[in-house]
Scaffold this active site. Sequence first.
Site, short mmCIF file in Angstrom:
data_model
loop_
_atom_site.label_atom_id
_atom_site.label_comp_id
_atom_site.label_asym_id
_atom_site.label_seq_id
_atom_site.Cartn_x
_atom_site.Cartn_y
_atom_site.Cartn_z
CG HIS A 155 -1.61 -1.25 1.45
ND1 HIS A 155 -3.04 -1.59 0.87
CD2 HIS A 155 -1.40 -2.23 2.25
CE1 HIS A 155 -3.34 -2.68 0.95
NE2 HIS A 155 -2.58 -3.21 1.92
CE LYS A 282 10.37 19.69 -12.99
NZ LYS A 282 9.80 18.78 -11.75
CD GLU A 289 7.71 11.80 -16.01
OE1 GLU A 289 6.60 12.43 -16.42
OE2 GLU A 289 8.87 12.11 -15.45
#
Length: 475
Positions: A155, A282, A289
């Site tokens: 979880h 960044k 992704e």
Amino acid sequence: MALWGGRFSQGPEESVFALSRSINFDWRLAPYDLRSSMAHLAILEKNGLIESDDATAILIALKELSAEVAKGEFKPIASDEDVHSALERGLTEKLGEIGGALRAGRSRNDQVTTDLRLFAIDHILEIAMLLTKLQDAILNKSAEYINDPAPGFTHIQHAQPVSFGHELAKHAHAFARDLDRIEDWLTRTSVSSLGAGALAGSSLALDPAFTAENLGFATSFANSIDAVSDRDYVAEALFIYAMIGTHLSRIGEEWTLWSSTEFAWAKVADGYSTGSSIMPQKKNPDMAELARGKSGRLIGNLMSVLTMLKGLPFAYNRDLQEDKEPLFDSIDTLLLVLPAVTGMIATTDFDREKMALAAPTGFSLATEIADYLAKKRVPFSQAHEAAGKCVALCEASELQLHQLTDAQFLHVHPQLDGGVRAVLTVHGALNSRTTLGGTAPALVAVQIKEAQLANAKTGAKIASRMQAFSEMMSA
Ligand code: ARG
């Protein structure tokens, strides 16, 4: 060049031809179409259905055409409907009328599915090979972190500490199943459809078993109607690709999470990261992704072929032309994604210290207390209750489990003595997980070794299949 037209008073309307035309995507079947034509030619000649001189001329022309196609010298033109008509045009340009001789006993219906099977086999082998390289990267990376503890999650909550090598190696087992599925698919797909004709077989003396062997298939079709309509191999390959995509997407999700500022476990190499056009600081895990995102089209391609096949009458229906683009797209997608993910994994470094510090947090050692009591034959329901009480006590007093006093332990359960502290360490917990396949580092080392050996075997098997396939193609 039209392969039909005798009974028509006019050619197709422009819109009809535009919709019919598949050459813009099926041209990549050309090498397989030429090779299956050679097999068909061989049986026509063997059984005296074609003059030996003509057969020799056709074979030479087919070989020339193969070389010209490979070099891009022979290309489709606007009036070609599909790969089959373009190549027949090529033959006729070289040979005149006898260029059409190969049509005897063959229909585009048995031809196209034979070509597509060959294409599918060739490319699944390429993908399987890339998978074994991915396996190498995963297993080598896993081996680096066998003795590094990290929190294990359920979880996405700290559950129990694990060896981080064990955590990484799990992916190799998922891909091993995909390789297994490919092996199984190769066996089932090794059936030639050539000789089935339009649907009913042929009145000419063909020999499907002979052409099957010539093309490296294990066997030929048993039912000609099924042979021209069966696209199970396309759907099954797409399922395998969707499953691989799903496995890749789970890696993508992990890498994205682990490289976040909050986790900061993974340092993805610069070469496998991308920047932002506005935020100079960044470094984004775009490969991870995209691995996650591309799974969408892999699943979509499977759905589109299954939906096309559902309720389709048997034998050939033009709907079947829609089998190709989804298959091509899934293959192209994996050929792009697999090397990038392999490189990303091979070059990612993990922060051992940060993971080790996090391993015992979130009371991830609570199960050790319950197991300690269970070993003293305390019923597990009581043991679980007692461990839970220790967690509650710690939460109330902001302590870690091992900081509870002997008196506090005994108060929770009369059989819970101070000896429990010995198992309340991450290393103790890891080393005690000695069930087969468990996270004890000594076992993980064995698991990884075995997986590496199995992968090397699989790689060798695929290499020899690739070799056999390319020998068949150039025969
Ligand atoms: N381009 C067609 C396909 O991809 C070839 C088979 C055409 N057969 C036919 N009966 N029209 O399926």
